[in-house]
Design an enzyme around this catalytic site. Structure first.
Site, short mmCIF file in Angstrom:
data_model
loop_
_atom_site.label_atom_id
_atom_site.label_comp_id
_atom_site.label_asym_id
_atom_site.label_seq_id
_atom_site.Cartn_x
_atom_site.Cartn_y
_atom_site.Cartn_z
N ASN A 1 2.26 -21.15 -10.57
CA ASN A 1 2.42 -20.29 -11.74
C ASN A 1 1.73 -18.98 -11.43
OD1 ASN A 1 2.53 -18.90 -14.05
ND2 ASN A 1 1.47 -20.37 -15.35
N HIS B 1 -3.44 1.32 -7.18
CA HIS B 1 -2.24 1.59 -6.37
C HIS B 1 -1.39 2.70 -6.99
CE1 HIS B 1 -2.47 -2.00 -3.50
NE2 HIS B 1 -3.63 -1.90 -4.11
N GLU C 1 0.81 -1.22 0.00
CA GLU C 1 0.00 0.00 0.00
C GLU C 1 0.84 1.27 0.00
OE1 GLU C 1 -2.70 -0.05 3.31
OE2 GLU C 1 -3.67 -1.88 2.60
N SER D 1 2.35 -4.03 -4.55
CA SER D 1 1.25 -4.33 -5.46
C SER D 1 1.19 -3.23 -6.52
CB SER D 1 -0.08 -4.36 -4.69
OG SER D 1 -1.16 -4.32 -5.61
N GLU E 1 -17.39 8.30 -2.52
CA GLU E 1 -17.07 6.88 -2.30
C GLU E 1 -16.14 6.72 -1.11
OE1 GLU E 1 -16.40 3.33 -5.47
OE2 GLU E 1 -15.80 5.32 -6.14
N ARG F 1 13.71 -23.10 -15.49
CA ARG F 1 13.81 -22.24 -16.69
C ARG F 1 14.16 -20.80 -16.29
NH1 ARG F 1 10.31 -22.77 -21.90
NH2 ARG F 1 11.68 -24.56 -21.96
N ARG G 1 3.15 -16.01 -12.75
CA ARG G 1 3.94 -15.09 -13.58
C ARG G 1 3.07 -13.92 -14.06
NH1 ARG G 1 5.69 -20.01 -17.24
NH2 ARG G 1 3.59 -19.53 -17.95
C1 LIG Z 1 -1.18 -4.62 2.58
C2 LIG Z 1 -1.60 -5.35 1.34
N1 LIG Z 1 -1.02 -6.53 1.05
C3 LIG Z 1 -1.36 -7.23 -0.04
C4 LIG Z 1 -2.29 -6.75 -0.93
C5 LIG Z 1 -2.65 -7.56 -2.13
O1 LIG Z 1 -2.32 -6.93 -3.34
P1 LIG Z 1 -3.10 -7.37 -4.67
O2 LIG Z 1 -4.44 -6.72 -4.63
O3 LIG Z 1 -2.24 -6.82 -5.78
O4 LIG Z 1 -3.18 -8.83 -4.68
C6 LIG Z 1 -2.93 -5.54 -0.67
C7 LIG Z 1 -3.96 -5.05 -1.59
O5 LIG Z 1 -4.29 -3.91 -1.67
C8 LIG Z 1 -2.58 -4.82 0.49
O6 LIG Z 1 -3.21 -3.68 0.80
#
Ligand SMILES: Cc1ncc(COP(=O)(O)O)c(C=O)c1O
Length: 386
Positions: free
Chosen positions: A246, A187, A161, A182, A327, A218, A248
């Site tokens: 997987n 984000h 975050e 993320s 929102e 690989r 990726r």
């Molecule tokens: C603290 C935290 N960890 C993990 C994630 C997971 O990320 P993603 O939504 O890309 O799977 C989030 C999602 O917002 C998050 O806020």
């Protein structure tokens, strides 16, 4: 909707680059992902970046890698300290790998793990601390790192975050032995879906690369030390060395990452300008507790907790926001302990006062890299009569 949570940051450049990938017919992980990884690592001054399909898979792969590392791997039953507030997929891989969770409360004003509570929670059994910098606000990462180092504890930053946040000019997501990000749509930068792992550790880097890709060799050189090659190409083509997944990313994600990363510094500037306005409007408003910065926040969103010393009901505030077309959401995922899924966890809870206040009295409204002055003034006007 008068004031939404997010707005797309994709411009013509992103759309053109995606078209080029489509026309190339090369969609699977390749050159664009590799270039983005290199540029991402360089931006944050770290040795290795490994891209995966989401922040959640970054957490999963990073935890798995700690179980297979050379030296002193994590083991089933090891104790891990986590904050009470985070997104659900911070916690799931810990449960799935058989770690024992110890929950620590957050500070009411910063919403991040309370370091005094953390200090009290550390025991001889503690193997790892997971920090979560909530909605852009970096944890007291320098202090937590010192604490971990002096107790021989692994620091894992779930920085999904807070891309771009800093503590004493050092980026959040660079303090841990392993760190996750993320790049989901809402984000700080977007690759549609996506996530990254940052580390300076060579062994963890190669493990993550194999685990994200079927536990396969690989793309993993024999010099990684993860395996000894067979004496023929046929066997070498299909070598499975780790129980992997997987997860990726694809080339569309990679190409977007490269363009968005170039925009990140500019995005952060606008987010911080919006935060100045939000703070001017609400910092002295005793009805709400807003998030207090530690270091320099990258302001994912603007949190507001209805001050428990007032008689204001959150429901009334949320109703006003709904009617006004503003929102809003629960802070991160709220207090994880208050979700049904907690019944599957065998964990220890040290205390949960502030995280509960955040859960039951808090909410956030959006921040994104567009001048939000008029929307923030509208929010202020909407809440004025409460
Ligand atoms: C603290 C935290 N960890 C993990 C994630 C997971 O990320 P993603 O939504 O890309 O799977 C989030 C999602 O917002 C998050 O806020």
């Amino acid at each position: 909707m008068k004031y939404g949570l997010v707005a797309s940051t994709f411009k013509k450049e992103e759309k053109r680059a995606m078209m080029k990938v489509i026309e190339s017919d090369n969609f699977s992980m390749g050159r664009h992902v590799a270039e983005f990884e290199e540029q991402f690592a360089m931006y944050f001054g770290m040795k290795h970046a490994v891209m995966v399909s989401s922040g959640s898979s970054a957490n999963l792969v990073a935890i798995a890698s700690l179980f297979y590392r050379t030296g002193d791997p994590l083991k089933k039953g090891d104790e891990v300290i986590v904050p009470n507030i985070s997104w659900a997929t911070t916690y799931y891989p810990l449960l799935q790998y058989g770690l024992k969770l110890k929950f620590v409360d957050v500070e009411l004003d910063t919403l991040n793990m309370d370091v005094n509570e953390l200090r009290k929670a550390i025991s001889k059994k503690t193997r790892m601390v997971i920090t979560v910098s909530v909605l852009g606000n970096p944890c007291r990462l320098d202090e937590i790192k010192r604490l971990c180092d002096s107790n021989g504890i692994i620091l894992f930053e779930d920085n999904c975050e807070s891309m771009g946040a800093t503590v004493r000019n050092k980026f959040a997501g660079t303090f841990g032995l392993i760190n996750t990000f993320s790049t989901f749509f809402s984000h700080h930068i977007s690759t549609m879906e996506g996530g990254l792992i940052l580390t300076n550790d060579d062994n963890l880097n190669w493990l993550c690369r194999s685990i994200r890709n079927h536990g396969w060799t690989r793309g993993i050189p024999a010099s990684s030390g993860l395996y000894s090659p067979a004496d023929n190409d046929f066997d070498n083509a299909y070598r499975f060395i780790l129980p992997g997944y997987n997860v990726r990313p694809g080339e569309l994600n990679g190409v977007l990452g490269k363009i968005q990363l170039k925009r990140l510094t500019g995005f952060l500037k606008v987010r911080r300008k919006n935060a100045d306005i939000f703070q001017q409007l609400f910092a002295k408003d005793e009805r709400f507790i807003i998030q207090k910065e530690i270091g320099s926040s990258s302001w994912f969103a603007f949190t507001m907790i209805v001050n428990p010393d007032t008689k204001i009901k959150r429901d009334k505030v949320l109703l006003k926001l709904n009617k006004a077309g503003i929102e809003h959401r629960m802070i991160t995922g709220g207090c994880f302990l208050r979700h049904d899924v907690i019944k599957y966890f065998d964990s220890v809870v040290t205390k949960s006062v502030n995280a509960d206040l955040g859960h039951f009295k808090g909410f956030f409204v959006g921040n994104f890299p567009v001048d939000l002055r008029s929307k923030l003034e509208y929010l202020h006007k909407t809440l004025k009569s409460i």
